[in-house]
Design a protein around this motif. Structure first.
Motif: not given
Length: 484
Positions: A146, A201, A239
């Motif tokens: 993340k 990300q 992602l």
């Protein structure tokens, strides 16, 4: 019951009005001493015991001047807490390059977990002291999916884009179309990334969240970010896929009929206002020539300025083909056509007087010149756009049953692109039109043929009767000669 006890969180426990987190961990044995075999009380005391063991371990680490400490992150796990260099894409307080983090490495809340955590704390402290600390996927744990990509992408995104552009020009010509492709299909999307941070990300998520889902912009942004990540050698696919939404189907526009196009030729030739300046203004007859060329040959507006006019007007050009010279405009969208472009309605060449060239004097850059064509369509209230004439050309080819490969060549497309782009514009009216032309006309033709066959059969029967009569007369005549 055992399952319920294993999910029990002792941090919510109280005893005699005292919260367990307010209780002195060193007195863990005195917590609910008369609870007997109560499983919840046992879990609560074990929680306090491990909490006390962690406090002792942290005291020992402080004595040794180790700055990384242990922290009970949940009732069942131990993490490490300290001040570390900022994670990729993160910024400390007041712009500092360091920040306090709690690192969860999955150490269990047990005696063995405490020992393992202490050893890891000493290892990380040594890396910090020797300035060799780096964020690794192990340290990032679940957050690695993340927050940050691999830790070695230290260059800011702006520098990575410059390298990406240099790679782009290795396979593209530096002409008008090349620059247009870079700016509209690459740079336009990459500008949505924060430029002064490494490629993380977080940065990808920030770009993707800046555009609405279920739009063409989100679809093409995701596509370009995947290509950019591949070039940079980082894995952002998971992602990006989580943000990717299907490309929406474009709204169907109304394509002008041939009759409407002919009417539009008169409309675009609306006379200029008597108060308009006569300097550097395109005259109505010039706008009509522009309109006629776009309608007859299905050109993109900017391709009008790439026409080889000498080849077009030469008397030997008996099929009225148009050829494009990309050098006149610094490149066209799809480069040089491999064949001349024919008029699918040859009579329009004479109807619109196209061989009598009246080239517009629009002035300015090529973008400004094409923009003026769009403006002229709008100000004369023609109910369609210049590009709609191109779509009409494509549909015209379909109705005339010209092979898709041939039409793709005429329009400067691959077969795949032509099919994807233009087949969707064939609406119900067009399908009905094709049905009438192919099916009904065929049926009418069959009926006409049947009627003609019937007529011929009658004629054939009459001829047979005449032949029979003639034969009988001939026989009588021959018998008469023999008897005489």
């Amino acid at each position: 019951m055992a399952s319920q006890q294993s999910n029990y969180d002792p941090r919510q426990a109280t005893w005699n009005g005292v919260s367990i987190d307010k209780w002195n961990p060193s007195e863990w044995k005195q917590w609910k001493p008369n609870a007997g075999k109560n499983e919840a009380a046992k879990i609560e005391r074990e929680y306090l015991r491990i909490k006390y063991a962690i406090a002792q371990a942290n005291t020992a680490l402080s004595i040794d001047r180790v700055k990384v400490k242990l922290k009970l992150t949940t009732a069942k796990s131990i993490g490490l807490q300290g001040t570390f260099p900022c994670k990729p894409g993160d910024i400390g307080k007041n712009g500092s390059s360091t920040k306090q983090y709690t690192i969860s490495l999955g150490f269990p809340a047990s005696d063995a977990g405490v020992k393992t955590a202490v050893a890891k704390a000493r290892e990380l402290d040594l890396l910090l002291m020797t300035k060799q600390f780096q964020w690794t996927p192990e340290l990032l744990g679940k957050q690695s999916q993340k927050i940050a990509l691999p830790y070695n992408t230290a260059k800011p995104i702006s520098e990575l884009i410059q390298e990406y552009e240099r790679e782009f020009w290795k396979t593209h010509e530096k002409n008008r179309q090349g620059f247009r492709t870079w700016e509209t299909h690459y740079l336009r999307h990459l500008k949505k990334l924060p430029q002064d941070v490494p490629l993380t990300q977080n940065a990808l998520a920030q770009a993707l969240e800046s555009v609405p889902p279920h739009t063409s912009t989100r679809f093409y942004l995701a596509w370009q970010l995947k290509k950019f990540c591949d070039f940079c050698g980082v894995d952002g696919s998971k992602l990006i896929d989580s943000y990717t939404t299907p490309q929406p189907s474009p709204s169907l526009r109304k394509i002008p009929t041939d009759e409407e196009i002919v009417q539009g030729f008169d409309t675009i030739g609306t006379p200029l206002s008597p108060y308009a300046s006569k300097e550097n203004l395109t005259q109505p007859q010039q706008w009509q020539w522009v309109y006629g060329m776009l309608a007859t040959y299905g050109l993109r507006p900017h391709e009008l300025f790439a026409i080889d006019l000498e080849a077009f007007t030469t008397p030997s050009n008996i099929f009225h083909l148009v050829t494009l010279d990309p050098s006149l405009t610094g490149g066209t969208k799809t480069g040089e056509r491999m064949c001349g472009i024919p008029p699918l309605h040859p009579h329009w060449v004479e109807l619109f007087d196209l061989k009598n060239v009246k080239f517009p004097h629009t002035g300015g850059t090529l973008n400004n010149q094409t923009a003026k064509i769009h403006i002229r369509f709008r100000t004369t209230h023609i109910n369609f756009k210049p590009y709609d004439l191109r779509h009409a050309y494509a549909l015209r080819g379909h109705r005339l049953r010209i092979p898709i490969k041939t039409m793709a060549d005429y329009m400067g497309h691959t077969v795949q692109e032509h099919t994807k782009t233009y087949q969707r514009w064939i609406n119900e009216d067009t399908n009905l039109e094709i049905y009438k032309e192919i099916v009904i006309q065929k049926a009418n033709t069959q009926e006409a043929l049947k009627a003609r066959v019937d007529e011929l059969e009658v004629e054939n029967a009459v001829l047979k009767a005449e032949v029979k009569s003639l034969r009988e007369l001939l026989i009588k005549h021959q018998l008469g000669k023999l008897l005489s």
